[in-house]
Design a protein around this motif. Sequence first.
Motif, PDB file in Angstrom:
ATOM      1  N   SER A 155       0.710  -1.378   0.100  1.00  0.00           N
ATOM      2  CA  SER A 155       0.112   0.198   0.118  1.00  0.00           C
ATOM      3  C   SER A 155       0.906   1.333  -0.125  1.00  0.00           C
ATOM      4  CB  SER A 155      -1.031   0.109   1.278  1.00  0.00           C
ATOM      5  OG  SER A 155      -0.105   0.100   2.464  1.00  0.00           O
ATOM      6  N   GLY A 156       2.085   1.052   0.649  1.00  0.00           N
ATOM      7  CA  GLY A 156       2.895   2.535   0.478  1.00  0.00           C
ATOM      8  C   GLY A 156       3.484   2.547  -0.810  1.00  0.00           C
ATOM      9  N   LEU A 157       3.817   1.568  -1.322  1.00  0.00           N
ATOM     10  CA  LEU A 157       4.590   1.606  -2.746  1.00  0.00           C
ATOM     11  C   LEU A 157       3.717   1.822  -3.987  1.00  0.00           C
ATOM     12  CD1 LEU A 157       7.158  -1.325  -2.170  1.00  0.00           C
ATOM     13  CD2 LEU A 157       7.588   1.149  -1.977  1.00  0.00           C
ATOM     14  N   VAL A 158       2.584   1.443  -3.933  1.00  0.00           N
ATOM     15  CA  VAL A 158       1.708   1.850  -5.137  1.00  0.00           C
ATOM     16  C   VAL A 158       0.754   2.739  -4.822  1.00  0.00           C
ATOM     17  CG1 VAL A 158      -0.342   0.410  -6.345  1.00  0.00           C
ATOM     18  CG2 VAL A 158       1.571  -0.903  -5.386  1.00  0.00           C
ATOM     19  N   PHE A 159       0.720   3.700  -6.043  1.00  0.00           N
ATOM     20  CA  PHE A 159      -0.357   5.037  -5.912  1.00  0.00           C
ATOM     21  C   PHE A 159      -1.574   4.553  -6.941  1.00  0.00           C
ATOM     22  CE2 PHE A 159      -1.718   8.630  -8.095  1.00  0.00           C
ATOM     23  CZ  PHE A 159      -1.978   9.434  -6.841  1.00  0.00           C
ATOM     24  N   ILE A 160      -2.769   4.872  -6.491  1.00  0.00           N
ATOM     25  CA  ILE A 160      -3.749   4.370  -7.295  1.00  0.00           C
ATOM     26  C   ILE A 160      -4.687   5.484  -7.280  1.00  0.00           C
ATOM     27  CG2 ILE A 160      -5.811   3.192  -6.943  1.00  0.00           C
ATOM     28  CD1 ILE A 160      -4.238   0.767  -5.319  1.00  0.00           C
ATOM     29  N   ASP A 161      -5.103   5.822  -8.415  1.00  0.00           N
ATOM     30  CA  ASP A 161      -6.131   6.894  -8.543  1.00  0.00           C
ATOM     31  C   ASP A 161      -7.092   6.228  -9.837  1.00  0.00           C
ATOM     32  OD1 ASP A 161      -7.891   8.907  -9.026  1.00  0.00           O
ATOM     33  OD2 ASP A 161      -6.119  10.493  -9.108  1.00  0.00           O
ATOM     34  N   ILE A 162      -8.099   5.727  -9.472  1.00  0.00           N
ATOM     35  CA  ILE A 162      -9.002   4.840 -10.459  1.00  0.00           C
ATOM     36  C   ILE A 162     -10.261   5.562 -10.518  1.00  0.00           C
ATOM     37  CG2 ILE A 162      -9.921   2.682 -10.988  1.00  0.00           C
ATOM     38  CD1 ILE A 162      -8.020   1.455  -9.363  1.00  0.00           C
TER      39      ILE A 162
END
Length: 440
Positions: A155-162
Motif C-alpha cells: 500500500s505504501g509503494l503503489v499509487f492508485i487513482d482509479i
Amino acid sequence: MNETPPRMPVRSEATGWAPRGSSPADILTRGWGTGLIRGGLAFVVMAALGQAVAFAVTLAQATGVSAGTAAKLGWLYFGWFHHAAVTTRLTSVEGGEAVTANVALAMMLGTFLAIAILYRGGRAVADRAGGGVGARVLHGIKVAPAYAIPAFMVSGLVFIDIPIPRNGLVTGSLQLGPWDLSWFVFPLLIAAAAGAAGGLRSGRYELLSHDPWGRRVAGAIAGGLRMFVLGLVLSFVGLLVLAAIRPGATRTYFETVTGPPTEQATMNIAHHVLLLPNQSLWVLVPAMGGCDGLSGGGVSATFLCYSKVPTTVSVSPEGLTSGTPVVQADFAKAPSGYFLFLLVPALSVVLGGRYAAKRRAQLRWEAVGMGAASGVVFAALVAVGSWLASVSAGLSSPTGGIPANASVLIGPAVGAAGLLALLWGVVGGGLGGWLGGRKF
C-alpha cells in the motif's frame, strides 16, 4: 528416514510437569518459521482473491480497462476485505463541488475467508511449537506479522487513482495514498485474532483437561460462536422469506441492480455476494431491537428498526450542489409481520446455549451457567461484527449538514448492538443451557 522425535514434557516448579514449549524462551523463539510461511501464504491467497474479483468484474464489463488498472482495483479489494480506508473523491454529474472522504468498509465474505485461512495457520503454528494453552495462543499470533507487513508495504509503494465506474449518479475517483496505517493495523488485528483462535483450538485438549473451568470456558466459546453463526444464517433466511412474500419489492430490487448501465450488473451482483454477511448483521441488530443508522459529526439518524422501516427510497442527482446524490425516503412503523424477525435472535441464542450445555456441561446448574456465558461471547462477536459491517467515513469537506473533518459511521449502532446481544445471549443462552442440561 528422519522422524520428528516426540515432544517430552519438561519439569515446571509450579505445576510439576508442563508441556514442552511453555517456557518464555520457547514462546519467544519457537514457531516463527511456520508462522511466517502460513501468514505469507494467507496474504498471497487474499491478494490473489482481490485480483480475481477485479479482473472478473472488469472482463464482464467489457469497458476496455487496462490490466494495470484492473490490478490496482484488485489491491483495493484486498483493503475492502479488511476495513482499510480508501480515499473516495466524488463529484456530481453536473459538476458540483467535490467531496472527499476516507471511506472504510469490510466486504465480510472476504474477511471471513481470511479469518478461516489465518485460523488454520495459527493452529498449525501452535501444533508445531507446542506448549500450554497460553503458549499456543501466543504461537498462533505469529502468523500476523507476515500477513500485515506485506499489505502495508504494498500500500505504501503503489499509487492508485482509479475513476469510479459510470453509474448515472456521481463521478469521481478511488485513491490510495502512501503508507496509510489502516492498511497495517486492521490486517494485523484480524490476523492476530484469527491466529490466536487457532492457537486456542490447538490447545483444546489441555484446556478441557483443566476441569472444570477449562471445560466451561471451551463450552462458552463454542456456544457463543454457534449463536453468532446461527444469527447470520437465520437473518439471511428471514430475508429470503420476506423476498418470497413481497415479490414486487424483490423484482424492483433486481431491476435496479441489473438495470442501466447494464455493464455494471456483474459488479453489483459480485459486491452483493461479498457483502452478504454485512447484510445479515444489518438485519440481526434490528431484529434484536436495535437500529441501523448514521451517527457522527453532530448528526444522528436511524433508517431501520421496528419503529422505523423505509417504505419508498429514491436516489437522484438532480439539484445537487454538494457533489453527492440526494437520497429521499419515506418511513413508517414496521408491519406486525416484521416482528417475526424476533425469532432470529431468539432461536440463535437458545440453540447456541443448548449446544454449549450438551457439548461440555456435566451438571444442571453448570449447563445454565455455561449457556449464559455463551451470551457474553455472542455479545463480543456481535459488537465486533457490527463495526466490521458498518461503513465509516472521515470527511475532509462539509456535506449534507455534516461538518468537515467529521467521522461518521453508517450501519448498526455498535454499542447498542453489543448490549442487546449481551441481554439476548445471557437470558436466551441460559434458557438453552437449561434445556440442554435437563438430563443431568
